[in-house]
Design a protein around this motif. Structure first.
Motif, mmCIF file in Angstrom:
data_model
loop_
_atom_site.group_PDB
_atom_site.id
_atom_site.type_symbol
_atom_site.label_atom_id
_atom_site.label_comp_id
_atom_site.label_asym_id
_atom_site.label_seq_id
_atom_site.Cartn_x
_atom_site.Cartn_y
_atom_site.Cartn_z
ATOM 1 N N SER A 78 38.896 33.419 56.913
ATOM 2 C CA SER A 78 39.341 34.798 56.681
ATOM 3 C C SER A 78 38.197 35.785 56.489
ATOM 4 O O SER A 78 38.382 36.989 56.653
ATOM 5 N N GLY A 79 37.033 35.289 56.114
ATOM 6 C CA GLY A 79 35.941 36.186 55.729
ATOM 7 C C GLY A 79 36.040 36.649 54.287
ATOM 8 O O GLY A 79 35.130 37.300 53.775
ATOM 9 N N ASN A 80 37.135 36.292 53.610
ATOM 10 C CA ASN A 80 37.351 36.740 52.232
ATOM 11 C C ASN A 80 36.783 35.708 51.257
ATOM 12 O O ASN A 80 37.496 34.921 50.662
ATOM 13 N N THR A 81 35.454 35.746 51.132
ATOM 14 C CA THR A 81 34.709 34.716 50.426
ATOM 15 C C THR A 81 34.783 34.870 48.907
ATOM 16 O O THR A 81 35.145 35.922 48.389
ATOM 17 N N GLN A 82 34.417 33.787 48.247
ATOM 18 C CA GLN A 82 34.334 33.773 46.779
ATOM 19 C C GLN A 82 32.956 33.280 46.362
ATOM 20 O O GLN A 82 32.603 32.128 46.613
ATOM 21 N N ASP A 83 32.175 34.167 45.710
ATOM 22 C CA ASP A 83 30.893 33.769 45.133
ATOM 23 C C ASP A 83 31.144 33.337 43.690
ATOM 24 O O ASP A 83 31.790 34.053 42.922
ATOM 25 N N GLN A 102 35.180 38.095 44.179
ATOM 26 C CA GLN A 102 36.057 37.969 45.353
ATOM 27 C C GLN A 102 35.761 39.083 46.348
ATOM 28 O O GLN A 102 35.783 40.251 45.985
ATOM 29 N N HIS A 103 35.527 38.698 47.585
ATOM 30 C CA HIS A 103 35.329 39.690 48.638
ATOM 31 C C HIS A 103 36.596 39.784 49.474
ATOM 32 O O HIS A 103 37.015 38.793 50.086
ATOM 33 N N GLY A 104 37.232 40.943 49.478
ATOM 34 C CA GLY A 104 38.477 41.135 50.227
ATOM 35 C C GLY A 104 39.645 40.533 49.476
ATOM 36 O O GLY A 104 39.498 40.055 48.340
ATOM 37 N N THR A 111 47.637 39.968 50.518
ATOM 38 C CA THR A 111 47.748 40.647 49.232
ATOM 39 C C THR A 111 46.511 40.351 48.389
ATOM 40 O O THR A 111 45.797 39.371 48.618
ATOM 41 N N ARG A 112 46.272 41.207 47.422
ATOM 42 C CA ARG A 112 45.064 41.130 46.596
ATOM 43 C C ARG A 112 44.951 39.768 45.892
ATOM 44 O O ARG A 112 43.904 39.146 45.879
ATOM 45 N N THR A 113 46.051 39.321 45.274
ATOM 46 C CA THR A 113 46.097 37.987 44.686
ATOM 47 C C THR A 113 47.301 37.257 45.282
ATOM 48 O O THR A 113 48.161 37.874 45.931
ATOM 49 N N THR B 127 25.041 33.294 48.215
ATOM 50 C CA THR B 127 26.082 34.317 48.203
ATOM 51 C C THR B 127 26.626 34.460 49.614
ATOM 52 O O THR B 127 26.027 33.999 50.581
ATOM 53 N N SER B 128 27.772 35.084 49.702
ATOM 54 C CA SER B 128 28.436 35.199 50.992
ATOM 55 C C SER B 128 27.565 35.981 51.959
ATOM 56 O O SER B 128 26.939 36.966 51.577
ATOM 57 N N PRO B 129 27.568 35.576 53.218
ATOM 58 C CA PRO B 129 26.913 36.405 54.223
ATOM 59 C C PRO B 129 27.707 37.687 54.392
ATOM 60 O O PRO B 129 28.935 37.655 54.432
#
Lengths: 137, 137
Positions: A78-83, A102-104, A111-113, B127-129
């Motif tokens: 998804s590209g919605n990564t978690q650091d 959370q990114h995205g 949805t957000r969550t 960290t995420s790219p």
């Protein structure tokens, strides 16, 4: 010398942590994921020993997909990564709390969550007896 | 007319919710508990259909104790009760988020949450790219 009856599964996880970890019947531990900034509970994932090891040592959140039977790094599709910011084990060593940046959106539905907009109706209004105890109570 | 292959277990839970609920192999659903005021993740409990029904309809948090094999209303022994503010199901209908007003410490060990002071060491710093995508990304 005490040797635990069931050896932890083979993984690269720190043996001290592996010895503490209590896994469910599938060898997994539920991982609650919370946003460090908004404090929202984002999702629940599952980790095996190796996923926890990778989460602790890479700084990115790894899970075990029960449906696909494979490791899964959040955001790779998804590209919605978690650091990863923090990881804690609970008092029973059977639940993990992962604090992330959370990114995205966190949910695959966008949805957000994973809980956003999915409230159930609460009809009960009972409150605890004596919830605010005085200093002498 | 579609009839789901496995009927929900008998309980007083709203049949519409029971039909959605996805239970683990023990017939339980993990319930994440969050404090409405501090936003802390307090604990993870497990609910069966009847515990969810009682949580929704009484306003107090009920769980199923896996170790004792019985219903358990948070605070009945410790006095550290949970008044229910909100309940939500996640996107997969296999996790519950319960927002509560927590009275006293949530953990049976006396700590504020079941995760307090139980952090693991995170060594990874990856960290995420491209975590902050620009408007054209």
């Amino acid at each position: 010398m005490n040797i635990s009856e069931v050896s932890p599964p083979e993984s690269d996880l720190d043996p001290e942590i592996a010895a503490r970890l209590k896994r469910n019947s599938d060898g997994l531990v539920p991982a609650i994921v919370q946003d460090v900034d908004t404090r929202e509970v984002l999702m629940l994932g599952y980790m095996n020993d190796q996923a926890l090891h990778m989460t602790l040592t890479t700084g990115r959140a790894w899970y075990w997909s029960r449906s696909r039977g494979d490791y899964w790094r959040k955001g790779d599709t998804s590209g919605n990564t978690q650091d990863v910011v923090d990881v804690a084990l609970d008092c029973d060593n059977d639940t993990i709390l992962v604090t992330v940046r959370q990114h995205g959106p966190a949910c695959h539905t966008g949805t957000r969550t994973c809980f956003t907009g999915r409230e159930l109706t609460v009809t009960g209004t009972e409150t605890s007896p004596n919830p605010m105890k005085g200093p002498d109570a």
